[in-house]
Design an enzyme around this catalytic site. Structure first.
Site, mmCIF file in Angstrom:
data_model
loop_
_atom_site.group_PDB
_atom_site.id
_atom_site.type_symbol
_atom_site.label_atom_id
_atom_site.label_comp_id
_atom_site.label_asym_id
_atom_site.label_seq_id
_atom_site.Cartn_x
_atom_site.Cartn_y
_atom_site.Cartn_z
ATOM 1 N N ASP B 93 0.856 -1.184 0.000
ATOM 2 C CA ASP B 93 0.000 0.000 0.000
ATOM 3 C C ASP B 93 0.896 1.239 0.000
ATOM 4 O O ASP B 93 2.128 1.122 -0.046
ATOM 5 C CB ASP B 93 -0.990 -0.045 1.170
ATOM 6 C CG ASP B 93 -0.301 -0.006 2.516
ATOM 7 O OD1 ASP B 93 0.922 0.198 2.563
ATOM 8 O OD2 ASP B 93 -0.985 -0.197 3.531
ATOM 9 N N ASP B 267 -7.685 -7.662 0.795
ATOM 10 C CA ASP B 267 -6.740 -7.886 1.885
ATOM 11 C C ASP B 267 -7.463 -7.559 3.166
ATOM 12 O O ASP B 267 -8.372 -6.709 3.169
ATOM 13 C CB ASP B 267 -5.520 -6.966 1.771
ATOM 14 C CG ASP B 267 -5.820 -5.583 2.320
ATOM 15 O OD1 ASP B 267 -5.509 -5.322 3.494
ATOM 16 O OD2 ASP B 267 -6.398 -4.760 1.587
#
Lengths: 378, 378
Positions: B93, B267
């Protein structure tokens, strides 16, 4: 399951010896190191991994299992082996040592000991007979008599009293154990740091007759020469054909020096506890992975090792995991330490069989020293 | 290492779809669940075990790795894959979300964000360009643009401002990413709980053009119908030939409902975090192993499972480990949860390919319900 418990010395090199213990649940190569599975788990390890690293047997603590989950429950769940998914041999201690070291408000009498659980303060009673009953409920392969272990230093008359009490409990333990084909009962030599008391204890236990003999009340903080002297004075009085187990030791160097003197079995929390605190035991000595000098080091702990944890992860990564408090760091370092301990035992067995034990010890110590004093990386 | 990043939809069942993402480091079957490896470790799991349970890709957090061990250090150690011994695809991320949720004294401006580390209070600066640079140093396979994620509920003008800022940062991120053969950059749809803003964001991102598109700022506590509505309104504006990733979700039921609507990637810390807190996700619903009703239960979590943790250990043992705070309990329950999540993804992929996704969802929900409401044991 009906195979008799027996022990065979296969080779001897001076007083060091290598052999094989046969139990109903498998064979144990000696000298043997037993990883400690306190509460029915070798902390941070899958049981199959403990076996794969070379352990033939693990130790579990009667004190802890007595408090939680309770031996009657374990029995109802088909015994400790099934419970913890470890089908190979298990040795259980008697609970006596942890009653001394962990419990609150311990009250000892001739018949046993009453104590408060360190978990919830509940009252428990342990007698030689109850210690045998608990170990029978757990269905361990090697069982230990209840003994009283004194803290050293300790006045001579107090050591003598505890040794005598432990002998009386040895007799009661043997009677309570009875005949259990395929299961073994070990007596425990006490006597503090007093050679005469140790010898008297060893002789009296041999007269009672056990499947194996342990040395208790050592590796509890006394100077190392005292520990080694107690081993040297007690072992000649124990029958050569039975296994000899030094309880609670030790460092890699303790293992060498005690095997040299004739010890066959060891247990110690050191490799597992140290692994949870960032320490690695290796052929090149002890490493503290918390140390900043590892932060940028791409080298694994031991590149040629067969242990994946020592081979496939850099010191930099292990340092990162330890600094970050990550569970994987504890898993990998525990694995590294148990692998090294088992490798050391295997190397000792091989060296004894080849008649080169002293040379092996010298080389191992040299490598530890060179590693600790040497370069920070490789 | 030179294989181009690409995505192929292999089958569709209404709006649900199954496909394959190709990266330089391996293929990712979609819909995919990515276990979260926050600080370069999927907590309490060996990387090889994460792969063996069926994960094709893991997620790592730029925020955490930026603070410790630092991206320059990871690069010097040959990148994140080598560092964490995970040679397969990794998504990172951008750090934006954790800057909002974890850091102290966050100060946002047009150019980026300045914040204090939650570990030691040190000052850090994150810009779209630095977020790209960090992910390049880590050498992750799929990288995310820096975005600003608002807490819901939030005034409309604040949501709009953050969405616009995220779009500006999307452009800068794409420019900074440049051309990286075999690596992918995903844009992130923002817009809070506002359908118009979500659509505008999706359209503008598509105009910029990314290798894949994520939905951010969801699964952060808003009512579930809002999350599903945002997915439904945004997805039609994203190109059908690119992967769609819902960040931070979810429960097993979230996975079903979002795959049904066309999400390809997920996720979530839920299976790993829950595993460390005594919770098991199974085909029969969620179990709390801390509950005393498991104390005497000899049944494994899921006897026919291929996952050893679900098959070879009784509920009684798992209960004991959880009650005792044993690391092995966390290891086994994390494994059980990740195994179930991956099994669920595999079952969904198969159901979509066979055109029976709705039936599969109904059966899965029925089994969860029957299990939760059913008998305490088997």
């Amino acid at each position: 399951m009906s195979e008799e418990f027996c022990f065979e010395v296969l080779a001897q090199d001076n007083t060091a010896r290598t052999g094989m213990i046969t139990t109903a649940r498998g064979k144990i190569r000696t000298p043997a190191f037993m990883p400690v599975g306190t509460a029915a788990t070798v902390k941070a390890m899958h049981p199959g991994s403990v076996k794969a690293l070379g352990a033939d047997i693990v130790l579990c603590n009667t004190y802890h299992l007595m408090l939680r989950p309770g031996p009657e429950r374990v029995a109802a769940l088909s015994g400790l082996h099934k419970f913890m998914n470890w089908p190979w041999p298990i040795l259980t201690d008697s609970g006596g040592y942890q009653v001394m070291s962990l419990s609150k408000l311990r009250k000892l009498d001739e018949n046993g000991v009453t104590f408060q659980s360190h978990i919830d303060g509940a009252l428990y009673r342990l007698t030689p007979e109850r210690a045998m009953e608990i170990q029978d409920l757990l269905d361990s392969d090697i069982r230990m008599q209840l003994d009283e272990c004194v803290r050293l230093p300790c006045p001579e008359q107090e050591v003598r009293r505890a040794m005598k009490l432990s002998l009386a409990w040895a007799e009661r333990s043997k009677k309570a154990f009875g005949a259990k084909p395929g299961r073994a009962l070990f007596g425990i030599v006490q006597g503090g740091a007093d050679e005469d008391l140790r010898q008297a204890s060893a002789k009296a236990l041999t007269d009672i007759g056990f499947d194996g003999y342990a040395l208790g009340g050592l590796a509890v903080g006394e100077p190392r020469p005292v520990m080694l002297a107690m081993i040297e004075c007690a072992l000649p009085w124990l029958p050569a054909g039975k296994p000899r187990y030094l309880m609670g030791a030790g460092t890699p160097d303790d293992l060498l020096e005690c095997v040299r003197r004739g010890i066959d079995m060891f247990d110690c929390v050191l490799p597992t506890r140290a692994g949870r605190h960032g320490l690695a035991y290796t052929r090149a000595g002890r490493l503290n992975l918390r140390n900043a000098r590892h932060a940028d080091d791409p080298a694994p702990i031991d590149p040629p090792a067969s242990c994946a944890a020592a081979r496939d992860y850099s010191r930099a990564y292990l340092h990162h995991l330890v600094k970050s408090g990550e569970i994987l760091g504890m898993m990998l370092l525990t694995e590294i330490n148990l692998a090294y301990y088992q490798e050391l035992m295997e190397d000792m067995r091989r060296a004894i069989a080849a008649g080169g034990f002293d040379d092996f010890c010298a080389a191992a110590k040299e490598a530890w020293h060179a590693g600790e004093a040497g370069a920070p990386s490789q």
